[in-house]
Design a protein around this motif. Structure first.
Motif, PDB file in Angstrom:
ATOM      1  N   UNK A 265     -33.374 -29.353 -48.959  1.00 45.37           N
ATOM      2  CA  UNK A 265     -32.522 -30.278 -49.543  1.00 45.37           C
ATOM      3  C   UNK A 265     -31.288 -30.350 -48.402  1.00 45.37           C
ATOM      4  N   UNK A 266     -30.611 -29.318 -48.163  1.00 50.64           N
ATOM      5  CA  UNK A 266     -29.498 -29.237 -47.439  1.00 50.64           C
ATOM      6  C   UNK A 266     -29.778 -29.879 -45.811  1.00 50.64           C
ATOM      7  N   UNK A 267     -30.914 -29.575 -45.456  1.00 55.18           N
ATOM      8  CA  UNK A 267     -31.136 -29.945 -43.998  1.00 55.18           C
ATOM      9  C   UNK A 267     -31.532 -31.408 -44.281  1.00 55.18           C
ATOM     10  N   UNK A 268     -32.209 -31.814 -45.325  1.00 50.88           N
ATOM     11  CA  UNK A 268     -32.398 -33.690 -45.411  1.00 50.88           C
ATOM     12  C   UNK A 268     -31.020 -34.187 -45.458  1.00 50.88           C
ATOM     13  N   UNK A 269     -29.993 -33.427 -46.023  1.00 53.34           N
ATOM     14  CA  UNK A 269     -28.581 -33.980 -46.313  1.00 53.34           C
ATOM     15  C   UNK A 269     -27.958 -33.979 -44.911  1.00 53.34           C
ATOM     16  N   UNK A 270     -28.183 -33.336 -43.988  1.00 57.48           N
ATOM     17  CA  UNK A 270     -27.502 -33.344 -42.463  1.00 57.48           C
ATOM     18  C   UNK A 270     -28.477 -34.599 -41.879  1.00 57.48           C
ATOM     19  N   UNK A 271     -29.719 -34.591 -42.116  1.00 62.31           N
ATOM     20  CA  UNK A 271     -30.811 -35.288 -41.400  1.00 62.31           C
ATOM     21  C   UNK A 271     -30.356 -37.024 -41.644  1.00 62.31           C
ATOM     22  N   UNK A 272     -29.845 -36.769 -42.774  1.00 57.14           N
ATOM     23  CA  UNK A 272     -29.632 -38.502 -43.238  1.00 57.14           C
ATOM     24  C   UNK A 272     -28.522 -39.089 -42.492  1.00 57.14           C
ATOM     25  N   UNK A 273     -27.636 -38.160 -42.248  1.00 53.97           N
ATOM     26  CA  UNK A 273     -26.189 -38.292 -41.213  1.00 53.97           C
ATOM     27  C   UNK A 273     -26.709 -38.521 -39.750  1.00 53.97           C
TER      28      UNK A 273
END
Length: 344
Positions: free
Chosen positions: A215-223
């Motif tokens: 989840x934290x990786x995908x949060x960065x990925x969205x940006x």
């Protein structure tokens, strides 16, 4: 004249069910995170691969660029197999977007030896860039649709774990790998830290890929997706086709594999070209033109005049790819045209 298009599985057209889903899709603004169809696709993708979260992006190349940038920092090194798509077919994105160097490892039909990867990993020093990421490809396009064996992947996972680096898997055709090997996608995903896959190849959706991971990786990925210009608004219109693709198009990939087997075995009987039936595991095959005085571009120019499309990969080498829009009858017809052209 109808064409038998064997250039790539990216030429597939959406099914009637996909077109209906697109026309009726409930939409919102995905940059705000409130497109319900995109959210459903992302949740479905994450569940399908057994990871915490997923992000819908326009293309497989963007999916890989997003993942690499999220796992690296400027001035580090990324280990890639020498013939992989990220290194050879994505416009030097590792260097341009992530400002990272590449250390390539030569594989066998796209599969690197774990000991070679271990030897390529470097610690950061005053003189050397440290290795920050390992990338793998499954299936391997340039290797001929090669499936990365689960046992080898587990060994590579051990190498990465010992070095303290993550693994990103370019799984553009991961469902082909799963159908061919019988290994669930979740098992492949369980050995890596992030995974991307395409909806627009064998799964036949018109556009889009997913990046999956913690989840934290995908949060960065969205940006990072926004940084790369990949923020989309009412993207549910296209995401709807991706949902149908995951629901209806995975198991039928076995038909593409069977047609590729029919194609390569038929081509192996023809004079003037050389193919390796034992190397074809999924829906991609490579061959070499051996007829004196004939080049691959000339062969495929003649084939095109008779309604068969393929891709010359150099003076003598060529690639053919089976997919939903190439039936068994089409495959048989293509073989007949190959025979006519080569004997002419």
């Amino acid at each position: 004249m109808s064409l038998i298009d064997l250039r790539s599985d990216t030429v597939t057209r959406p099914t009637p069910e996909m077109r209906r889903a697109m026309a009726e899709a409930e939409v919102g603004d995905d940059v705000f995170g409130d497109d319900p169809t995109v959210n459903r696709l992302q949740e479905m993708a994450a569940d399908r691969v057994g990871m915490e979260a997923a992000l819908y992006v326009p293309s497989g190349s963007m999916a890989n660029h997003v993942a690499v940038k999220c796992w690296t920092r400027p001035g580090c090194e990324v280990i890639l197999e020498a013939a992989c798509h990220i290194l050879n077919n994505e416009c030097a994105g590792v260097a341009v977007h992530s400002q990272a160097a590449v250390r390539s490892v030569q594989g066998v039909r796209g599969i690197p030896w774990p000991e070679d990867v271990a030897a390529a990993i470097r610690k950061e020093t005053d003189h050397a860039a440290g290795t920050a990421l390992m990338c793998l490809e499954n299936t391997h396009n340039a290797g001929g649709g090669t499936v990365l064996p689960l046992a080898t992947l587990k060994q590579l996972r051990g190498v990465a774990k010992a070095a303290g680096i993550p693994i990103h898997m370019d799984g553009a055709r991961i469902f082909n790998a799963s159908v061919a090997s019988g290994v669930p996608v979740r098992e492949y995903a369980g050995q890596v830290d992030s995974l991307s896959f395409c909806l627009s190849k064998g799964l036949s959706a018109p556009v889009g890929s997913l990046v999956c991971g913690p989840a934290d990786f995908i949060k960065r990925a969205r940006r990072v997706r926004k940084l790369l210009g990949g923020g989309m608004r009412q993207a549910g219109v296209i995401a709807a086709a991706g949902i149908v693709a995951l629901e209806t198009m995975v198991e039928r990939l076995a038909e593409d594999h069977a047609n590729a087997r029919l194609l390569v075995e038929g081509l192996a009987e023809l004079k003037g070209i050389c193919v390796e039936p034992e190397a074809v595991e999924t829906n991609i095959l490579y061959g070499t033109v051996t007829k004196p005085g004939l080049t691959a571009p000339a062969l495929f120019a003649a084939l095109k005049e008779r309604g068969v499309l393929g891709i010359p990969m150099g003076p003598q080498r060529f690639r053919l790819v089976t997919h939903k829009d190439v039936s068994r009858d089409d495959t048989t017809a293509a073989l007949r045209v190959f025979g006519e052209v080569l004997s002419g």
